[in-house]
Design a protein around this motif. Structure first.
Motif, mmCIF file in Angstrom:
data_model
loop_
_atom_site.group_PDB
_atom_site.id
_atom_site.type_symbol
_atom_site.label_atom_id
_atom_site.label_comp_id
_atom_site.label_asym_id
_atom_site.label_seq_id
_atom_site.Cartn_x
_atom_site.Cartn_y
_atom_site.Cartn_z
ATOM 1 N N ALA A 74 9.515 -35.908 -16.672
ATOM 2 C CA ALA A 74 8.546 -36.327 -15.858
ATOM 3 C C ALA A 74 9.112 -37.555 -14.982
ATOM 4 C CB ALA A 74 6.989 -37.243 -17.043
ATOM 5 N N THR A 75 8.914 -37.066 -13.858
ATOM 6 C CA THR A 75 9.329 -37.765 -13.004
ATOM 7 C C THR A 75 8.170 -39.566 -12.637
ATOM 8 O OG1 THR A 75 9.091 -37.171 -10.978
ATOM 9 C CG2 THR A 75 10.790 -37.016 -11.846
ATOM 10 N N ASP A 76 8.346 -40.505 -11.737
ATOM 11 C CA ASP A 76 7.505 -41.507 -11.471
ATOM 12 C C ASP A 76 8.311 -42.367 -10.246
ATOM 13 O OD1 ASP A 76 5.345 -42.301 -10.796
ATOM 14 O OD2 ASP A 76 5.794 -44.008 -12.652
ATOM 15 N N ALA A 77 7.930 -42.209 -9.086
ATOM 16 C CA ALA A 77 8.977 -42.723 -7.906
ATOM 17 C C ALA A 77 10.428 -42.304 -8.090
ATOM 18 C CB ALA A 77 8.793 -44.253 -8.338
ATOM 19 N N GLN A 78 10.476 -43.603 -9.137
ATOM 20 C CA GLN A 78 12.698 -43.506 -9.048
ATOM 21 C C GLN A 78 12.692 -43.819 -10.520
ATOM 22 O OE1 GLN A 78 14.319 -47.053 -6.833
ATOM 23 N NE2 GLN A 78 14.701 -45.682 -5.713
ATOM 24 N N GLN A 79 12.452 -43.297 -11.596
ATOM 25 C CA GLN A 79 12.090 -42.765 -13.329
ATOM 26 C C GLN A 79 12.318 -41.732 -13.194
ATOM 27 O OE1 GLN A 79 10.347 -46.243 -15.435
ATOM 28 N NE2 GLN A 79 10.551 -45.147 -16.828
ATOM 29 N N VAL A 80 12.987 -41.115 -13.891
ATOM 30 C CA VAL A 80 12.742 -39.951 -14.577
ATOM 31 C C VAL A 80 13.050 -40.187 -16.850
ATOM 32 C CG1 VAL A 80 13.928 -37.838 -14.784
ATOM 33 C CG2 VAL A 80 14.224 -38.764 -12.833
ATOM 34 N N GLU A 81 12.104 -39.236 -17.403
ATOM 35 C CA GLU A 81 12.054 -39.711 -18.287
ATOM 36 C C GLU A 81 12.169 -38.269 -18.843
ATOM 37 O OE1 GLU A 81 8.746 -41.541 -21.334
ATOM 38 O OE2 GLU A 81 8.897 -42.616 -20.109
ATOM 39 N N LEU A 82 12.483 -37.992 -19.833
ATOM 40 C CA LEU A 82 12.451 -36.608 -20.354
ATOM 41 C C LEU A 82 12.353 -37.169 -22.211
ATOM 42 C CD1 LEU A 82 15.248 -35.617 -22.471
ATOM 43 C CD2 LEU A 82 16.195 -35.744 -20.224
ATOM 44 N N LEU A 83 11.540 -35.874 -23.041
ATOM 45 C CA LEU A 83 11.254 -35.793 -24.448
ATOM 46 C C LEU A 83 11.807 -34.679 -25.387
ATOM 47 C CD1 LEU A 83 7.583 -37.813 -23.876
ATOM 48 C CD2 LEU A 83 9.717 -38.362 -24.255
ATOM 49 N N LEU A 84 12.319 -33.913 -25.402
ATOM 50 C CA LEU A 84 13.210 -33.526 -26.471
ATOM 51 C C LEU A 84 12.704 -33.100 -27.704
ATOM 52 C CD1 LEU A 84 14.691 -30.883 -25.509
ATOM 53 C CD2 LEU A 84 16.902 -31.809 -27.430
ATOM 54 N N GLU A 85 11.898 -32.138 -28.618
ATOM 55 C CA GLU A 85 11.534 -31.798 -29.969
ATOM 56 C C GLU A 85 12.573 -30.717 -30.180
ATOM 57 O OE1 GLU A 85 8.151 -32.156 -32.701
ATOM 58 O OE2 GLU A 85 7.417 -31.785 -31.295
ATOM 59 N N SER A 86 13.339 -30.727 -31.645
ATOM 60 C CA SER A 86 13.787 -29.055 -31.831
ATOM 61 C C SER A 86 13.976 -29.684 -33.215
ATOM 62 C CB SER A 86 14.837 -29.364 -30.660
ATOM 63 O OG SER A 86 15.557 -27.789 -31.450
ATOM 64 N N PRO A 87 13.917 -28.085 -34.117
ATOM 65 C CA PRO A 87 13.958 -28.661 -35.421
ATOM 66 C C PRO A 87 15.357 -28.590 -35.347
ATOM 67 C CG PRO A 87 13.125 -26.407 -34.676
ATOM 68 C CD PRO A 87 13.349 -26.852 -33.671
ATOM 69 N N VAL A 88 16.257 -29.810 -36.151
ATOM 70 C CA VAL A 88 17.614 -29.963 -36.598
ATOM 71 C C VAL A 88 18.261 -28.398 -36.437
ATOM 72 C CG1 VAL A 88 19.317 -31.050 -37.660
ATOM 73 C CG2 VAL A 88 17.307 -32.274 -37.587
ATOM 74 N N ALA A 89 17.650 -27.266 -37.727
ATOM 75 C CA ALA A 89 18.765 -26.379 -37.472
ATOM 76 C C ALA A 89 18.988 -25.596 -36.382
ATOM 77 C CB ALA A 89 17.527 -25.035 -38.330
ATOM 78 N N ASN A 90 18.534 -25.810 -35.635
ATOM 79 C CA ASN A 90 19.131 -25.293 -34.016
ATOM 80 C C ASN A 90 20.297 -26.050 -33.385
ATOM 81 O OD1 ASN A 90 16.661 -23.819 -33.594
ATOM 82 N ND2 ASN A 90 15.630 -25.712 -32.292
ATOM 83 N N LEU A 91 20.383 -27.660 -34.108
ATOM 84 C CA LEU A 91 21.723 -27.664 -34.133
ATOM 85 C C LEU A 91 23.010 -28.036 -34.528
ATOM 86 C CD1 LEU A 91 19.542 -31.430 -32.302
ATOM 87 C CD2 LEU A 91 20.611 -29.192 -30.886
ATOM 88 N N LEU A 92 22.336 -27.966 -35.982
ATOM 89 C CA LEU A 92 23.341 -28.214 -37.175
ATOM 90 C C LEU A 92 23.384 -26.891 -37.789
ATOM 91 C CD1 LEU A 92 22.494 -31.320 -37.756
ATOM 92 C CD2 LEU A 92 24.455 -30.689 -36.506
ATOM 93 N N GLY A 93 22.179 -26.084 -37.340
ATOM 94 C CA GLY A 93 22.908 -24.405 -38.290
ATOM 95 C C GLY A 93 21.834 -24.988 -40.210
ATOM 96 N N PHE A 94 21.165 -26.004 -40.541
ATOM 97 C CA PHE A 94 20.814 -26.450 -41.666
ATOM 98 C C PHE A 94 20.283 -27.637 -41.445
ATOM 99 C CE2 PHE A 94 25.160 -29.185 -40.731
ATOM 100 C CZ PHE A 94 24.284 -30.486 -41.505
ATOM 101 N N GLU A 95 19.261 -27.722 -42.149
ATOM 102 C CA GLU A 95 17.796 -28.840 -42.188
ATOM 103 C C GLU A 95 17.701 -30.078 -43.106
ATOM 104 O OE1 GLU A 95 13.201 -27.969 -40.037
ATOM 105 O OE2 GLU A 95 14.310 -26.519 -41.873
#
Length: 179
Positions: free
Chosen positions: A43-64
């Motif tokens: 999301a953007t609002d004026a000069q601010q950008v905000e993001l929210l990421l959600e992912s299973p840990v397994a996607n990044l590490l290969g294990f949970e």
């Protein structure tokens, strides 16, 4: 200090949010916990950008499970550094956006439940001196997360909103409504 002014707007539009810097995200999932997939609210609002990421840990590490070995701990530390740096996200250079704040949850609960679904929940806030140049966003997270195959994006910018599905072959989304 609560700097996430966009979260109420996301909720009104039905876009899931995962936490705020003032209220650290917990390991509870707001979306379906599906290996290979992640969700991104942007999301953007004026000069601010905000993001929210959600992912299973397994996607990044290969294990949970919580890291146990030295190699697993090093992999988690490397992933934390990458996620919090925002280097996996490419905003147009002309927008002149600077990372202001980041919040990453601890994905492993204090419980010893070995079947716990661990999710990474990350909030990043940027300040952009030329927000008019913020027309597209590119995710390079796929290069760093071998088990990540799809990121479902929902975005809000000004009076516009949209959605995109990103993959290794399609890593960009535009901040304009779909025609």
């Amino acid at each position: 200090m609560r700097c996430h002014t966009i979260i109420p707007l996301l909720a009104v539009l039905g876009i899931p949010t995962i936490g705020t810097a003032a209220e650290p995200a917990q390991s509870s999932s707001h979306g379906a916990h599906v290996h290979g997939q992640a969700q991104l609210s942007f999301a953007t609002d004026a000069q601010q950008v905000e993001l929210l990421l959600e992912s299973p840990v397994a996607n990044l590490l290969g294990f949970e499970h919580a890291p146990g070995s030295a190699a697993e701990k090093a992999a988690w530390q490397q992933s934390q550094t990458l996620l919090q740096s925002g280097q996996w996200l490419q905003l147009p250079p002309a927008a002149n956006c600077q990372l202001q704040q980041q919040q990453l949850n601890e994905p492993w609960s204090k419980s010893a439940d070995p079947h716990h679904h661990a999710d990474v929940e990350l909030s990043l806030t940027y300040q952009c001196s030329n927000p008019a140049a913020l027309t597209e966003v590119r995710l390079d997270l796929f290069r760093h997360a071998a088990d990540l195959h799809q990121v479902d994006v929902q975005w809000v910018s000004g009076q516009q909103q949209g959605a995109a599905t990103l993959t290794l072959k399609q890593r960009e989304f535009r901040l304009v409504p779909a025609n």
